[in-house]
Enzyme design. Structure first.
Site, PDB file in Angstrom:
ATOM      1  N   ASN A 151       0.501  -1.094   0.344  1.00  0.00           N
ATOM      2  CA  ASN A 151      -0.246  -0.077  -0.010  1.00  0.00           C
ATOM      3  C   ASN A 151       1.192   1.152   0.079  1.00  0.00           C
ATOM      4  O   ASN A 151       0.388   2.340  -0.021  1.00  0.00           O
ATOM      5  CB  ASN A 151      -1.431  -0.020   1.322  1.00  0.00           C
ATOM      6  CG  ASN A 151      -0.365  -0.263   2.985  1.00  0.00           C
ATOM      7  OD1 ASN A 151       0.744  -1.058   2.435  1.00  0.00           O
ATOM      8  ND2 ASN A 151      -0.324   0.650   3.859  1.00  0.00           N
ATOM      9  N   GLN A 179      -5.276  -3.541  -1.571  1.00  0.00           N
ATOM     10  CA  GLN A 179      -4.655  -2.283  -2.526  1.00  0.00           C
ATOM     11  C   GLN A 179      -4.484  -2.640  -4.140  1.00  0.00           C
ATOM     12  O   GLN A 179      -4.750  -2.139  -5.010  1.00  0.00           O
ATOM     13  CB  GLN A 179      -3.227  -2.208  -3.041  1.00  0.00           C
ATOM     14  CG  GLN A 179      -2.997  -1.274  -1.048  1.00  0.00           C
ATOM     15  CD  GLN A 179      -4.375  -0.175  -1.462  1.00  0.00           C
ATOM     16  OE1 GLN A 179      -4.235   0.321  -2.372  1.00  0.00           O
ATOM     17  NE2 GLN A 179      -4.422   0.867  -0.138  1.00  0.00           N
ATOM     18  N   SER A 199     -10.777  -5.073   0.017  1.00  0.00           N
ATOM     19  CA  SER A 199     -11.974  -3.438   0.952  1.00  0.00           C
ATOM     20  C   SER A 199     -12.840  -3.455  -0.880  1.00  0.00           C
ATOM     21  O   SER A 199     -11.999  -2.791  -1.338  1.00  0.00           O
ATOM     22  CB  SER A 199     -11.057  -3.129   1.329  1.00  0.00           C
ATOM     23  OG  SER A 199     -11.378  -2.027   1.822  1.00  0.00           O
ATOM     24  N   HIS A 201     -13.919   0.253  -0.266  1.00  0.00           N
ATOM     25  CA  HIS A 201     -13.444   1.574  -0.384  1.00  0.00           C
ATOM     26  C   HIS A 201     -11.984   2.191  -1.032  1.00  0.00           C
ATOM     27  O   HIS A 201     -11.981   3.274  -1.352  1.00  0.00           O
ATOM     28  CB  HIS A 201     -13.441   2.352   0.810  1.00  0.00           C
ATOM     29  CG  HIS A 201     -11.639   1.947   1.939  1.00  0.00           C
ATOM     30  ND1 HIS A 201     -11.243   3.569   2.046  1.00  0.00           N
ATOM     31  CD2 HIS A 201     -11.780   1.378   2.864  1.00  0.00           C
ATOM     32  CE1 HIS A 201     -10.276   2.983   2.516  1.00  0.00           C
ATOM     33  NE2 HIS A 201     -11.105   2.026   3.510  1.00  0.00           N
ATOM     34  N   THR A 237     -26.331  -8.633  10.793  1.00  0.00           N
ATOM     35  CA  THR A 237     -27.239  -8.620  10.324  1.00  0.00           C
ATOM     36  C   THR A 237     -26.367  -7.980   8.891  1.00  0.00           C
ATOM     37  O   THR A 237     -25.755  -7.047   9.377  1.00  0.00           O
ATOM     38  CB  THR A 237     -28.360  -7.326  10.236  1.00  0.00           C
ATOM     39  OG1 THR A 237     -29.073  -7.791  11.104  1.00  0.00           O
ATOM     40  CG2 THR A 237     -29.209  -6.751   9.680  1.00  0.00           C
ATOM     41  N   CYS A 325      -3.461   4.212   7.256  1.00  0.00           N
ATOM     42  CA  CYS A 325      -3.944   4.443   8.739  1.00  0.00           C
ATOM     43  C   CYS A 325      -2.623   3.867  10.411  1.00  0.00           C
ATOM     44  O   CYS A 325      -3.359   3.303  10.698  1.00  0.00           O
ATOM     45  CB  CYS A 325      -4.647   2.718   8.196  1.00  0.00           C
ATOM     46  SG  CYS A 325      -5.789   2.075   7.046  1.00  0.00           S
TER      47      CYS A 325
END
Lengths: 381, 384
Positions: A151, A179, A199, A201, A237, A325
């Site tokens: 990343n 990535q 992921s 996003h 859920t 992060c």
């Protein structure tokens, strides 16, 4: 002032059609997928259809896809899940020094629980060595976790070769492809991957959704307990709208992958060419070969990362020091330390530019010009 | 369409969706990024955190964002157990918890923990005396559902908190997922240390929840990585979902203040009518139950059959909690309350929102009566 976002590896803007799909689901398909009435069934259908798209995108079966709340959860799930399920076979894990913190910190947690972890070193381009991996493998190695594309510097690991090495071992192979997914076509069977984290996003999907691919037959002790969702491997859920948005993002990413790759590589080359022409001193961290097309990490001798970022921000350019992060602080990048040593100047003067949706050639030229100006200003004696 | 299944999930408010879309489009950056866009995203999370804290009467620093109720419950239970296992290995809970609590506790059992599940009365409430008696030297945690998701019974959280104040080393976790915006609960006043909330139960979006952790208390994380949420919950924050959750809680809390009497009234209308039907047994207690949940059985009618029959009239109710409604097991809550197994197999849950009306209530009752008649007739015909 035009705002330019070149921090797509941190997160990426939602694609308009992703937002549209999500809006539609939030408005009209709000049922709980576990409900037996039509609202529930309609929501269930959205998940089932999305799961097929996810599976197809990596050459897997739908039952091999487990939805999670994102990349961090997928990494945690893969590592701890394997560690707990196979501890009777051994308590040794191999990873690399340049993994995302979701992998590194989770491995450190395992160490506290009595597991042994080998952190493979990397060369100055950020690649692990296959012979070092071979040497590190033991009878009690149960998991090897090596990221697909880094990343911070973009280095791509020899995934297929690693899987080849692991063929004779009983260790499972996990790769953090957060990535790489959506940028590079991945076929888990062709590459020999047992577990893979992704992921949404990072590829113009929503935050809060990702999935873990886990090869059929691989046992995974769950992280969460509760309802029967995701075949009991991940209760809670389901985030139906986000799953639908993620599906849309994957479909878009698959549309013209190669064109986008070419475009990003072109960006990189242009960027470097312009910097060279403006006679600014810089080094690339990593190389243009074996690298994620959209990640470019440059070191500017004589500058300071914080000053660089602030100055870039002032002219409307959003770039990064590396991994977003590390929650707000500029700790020296563990990736650059692994590549260049802790005494290298590069760990204090490197900037990551990562490209994506809406970036244009003229933006890249503009950034290169601004970077050159700032570097010259900062290094003026 | 009459949606009476609000305990399974709620329809997100229009404004909530608008917030989500706006933040997704305009403030998409990673809150951990140092640039201005990152700072703006972080600012939005802080704002949402402040707003949520104010609405819940807690401190912003006591809010830890999660992916939902299941994660919050898992984090509370296992995070406490792992952190304080050296103090003791005994946990007290009840027989009518949500699966995310029960299954987490069962997992701990395999790791050397002992669990006491307090039984409940026919009203679905624990007995305070039994709680007192079950406390041991090794007890480290009491976990209790505030409003039961299946029958709506309310536990005496304040009394439990009062008792536990004498045991500062015992943590008190409350699963408030069904209670929030329906049955007020002051976490600090009730001596609660940990409390779980899920956004999609109050017209927020799925995939968002929070865990309240009392200031000064530390538990072990379940997910490690980028150290977000003060290292308790790593992972890029779902900024838009978090903002939408704050919006949903504000709107729902406002509605609660104005419209809770309406919900009580709608439930009352249904109860009064159901009482007239000989075939119907009401499981939800008349006292100490949440205003929005009503559970009953129609003798001799399988739950699924009734759910699908009502669906033909465009009415949506449920058999039991949505999280386990795919597996055909009998409700452990009803069995825990001493309901006969055959009767429990006929259980129907109605769960209301602030938007439901008395007109809808009467339509549902009419549809129920017709269903009983119609299905009753076919049943008789089949027997013949």
């Amino acid at each position: 002032m035009e705002k330019i976002y070149v921090d797509h590896a941190a997160t990426s803007p939602i694609h308009p059609s992703v937002a549209e799909v999500m809006l539609e689901v939030m408005k009209n398909t709000f049922g709980n997928p576990s409900s037996i009435h039509s609202y529930g069934r309609q929501a269930r259908r959205v998940i089932d259809e999305s799961r097929v798209i996810f599976a197809n995108s990596i050459g897997a079966k739908p039952t091999e896809v487990i939805m999670t709340s994102g990349g961090t959860e997928a990494d945690n799930f893969a590592i701890v899940g394997i560690a707990e399920s196979y501890q009777h076979q051994g308590k040794h894990v191999i990873t690399s020094q340049i993994e995302h913190h979701a992998v590194l910190h989770t491995c450190q947690q395992l160490e506290k629980r009595g597991y042994e972890v080998t952190y493979l070193a990397v060369d100055e381009n950020g690649q692990v060595s296959l012979s070092e991996l071979k040497a590190a493998l033991r009878d009690d190695t149960i998991l090897v976790s090596i990221m697909y594309g880094n990343n911070e510097v973009g280095t791509i690991q020899p995934i297929k070769e690693i899987a080849e090495v692991l063929k004779e071992s009983k260790a499972f192979f996990h790769t953090d492809a957060v990535q790489a997914y959506g940028i590079i076509p991945i076929d888990v069977n062709d590459l020999g991957i047992d577990l893979m984290s992704v992921s949404a996003h990072k590829l113009n999907g929503p935050k809060g959704i990702g999935y873990l691919y886990a090869r059929e037959g691989v046992l995974l002790a769950p992280r969460f307990f509760g309802g029967e969702q995701e075949r009991k491997r991940r209760p809670g859920t389901e985030n139906v709208a986000a799953i639908a948005g993620f599906k849309q993002a994957v479909l878009i990413a698959q549309e013209n992958t190669l064109e986008k790759q070419k475009q990003y590589i072109n960006f990189k080359n242009m960027f470097i060419k312009h910097l060279e022409e403006s006679s600014v001193l810089f080094h690339q961290n990593g190389s243009l070969e074996n690298s994620l097309p959209h990640v470019l990490n440059l070191s500017f001798p004589g500058t300071d990362v914080e000053a660089m970022l602030v100055n870039l921000d002032l002219v409307g350019i959003a770039a990064s020091s590396g991994s977003a992060c590390t929650a707000g602080s500029i700790d020296p990048s563990h990736v650059l330390v692994a590549m260049h040593g802790k005494d290298s100047e590069r760990i204090r003067n490197s900037i990551r530019f990562s490209f994506g949706l809406y970036n244009t050639e003229s933006q890249i030229i503009h950034i290169a010009n601004e970077v050159a100006k700032i570097v010259k200003r900062l290094t003026k004696v | 369409m009459i949606y009476f299944d609000n305990s399974a999930t709620t329809k997100p408010y229009k404004e909530v969706i608008e917030s989500f879309v706006k933040v997704s489009n305009d403030y998409f950056a990673n809150p951990s990024s140092l640039h201005k866009l990152g700072g703006q995203a972080e600012g939005l999370i802080n704002q949402a955190r402040n707003q949520l804290a104010q609405l819940l009467n807690i401190k912003p620093r006591e809010i830890y964002f999660t992916s939902g109720g299941t994660e919050s419950n898992n984090l509370a239970i296992k995070g406490s157990a792992m952190m304080y296992k050296n103090r003791g290995n005994h946990i007290i809970s009840t027989t009518i918890e949500h699966p995310s609590i029960r299954e987490s506790l069962e997992q701990l059992k395999g790791q050397g923990f002992e669990i006491t599940y307090l039984p409940v009365t026919s009203e679905g409430r624990i007995n305070i005396k039994e709680l007192k008696e079950s406390i041991r030297e090794e007890t480290i945690l009491v976990s209790m559902i505030h409003v039961n998701n299946e029958v709506g019974s309310i536990q005496p959280i304040r009394e439990v908190g009062e008792i536990l104040k004498k045991y500062p080393k015992i943590l008190f976790h409350v699963d408030h997922v069904q209670g929030v915006t329906k049955v007020p609960l002051d976490f600090h006043e009730c001596g609660i240390d940990l409390c779980s909330i899920s956004a999609h139960k109050f017209h927020g979006l799925k995939g968002n929840g929070l865990l309240f952790i009392r200031e000064g208390l530390r538990i072990s994380p379940l997910l490690t990585g980028g150290n977000q949420e003060w290292t308790i919950r790593s992972g890029t924050e779902n900024v838009a979902g978090i903002v939408a959750m704050a919006k949903a809680l504000r709107l729902s809390t406002e509605k609660m203040e104005k419209e809770l009497p309406n919900v009580v009234n709608v439930k009352k209308i249904i109860i009064e009518e159901l009482k007239k039907e000989n075939e119907i047994i009401i499981h939800t207690p008349f006292e100490n139950s949440a205003p929005h949940i009503l559970n009953f059985s129609i003798k001799g009618f399988k739950s699924e059959v009734v759910v699908h029959a009502l669906e033909e009239s465009n009415i949506f109710v449920s058999t039991t909690s949505a999280c386990s409604s795919k597996i055909k097991t009998v409700s452990h809550t009803l069995l825990g309350m001493g309901v006969d197994e055959e009767i429990a197999k006929s259980a129907i849950r109605i769960s209301l929102s602030f938007e439901n009306t008395d007109v809808e209530a009467r339509k549902v009752i009419k549809a129920l009566q017709q269903t009983i008649q119609k299905l009753g007739r076919t049943m008789i015909n089949n027997e013949v």
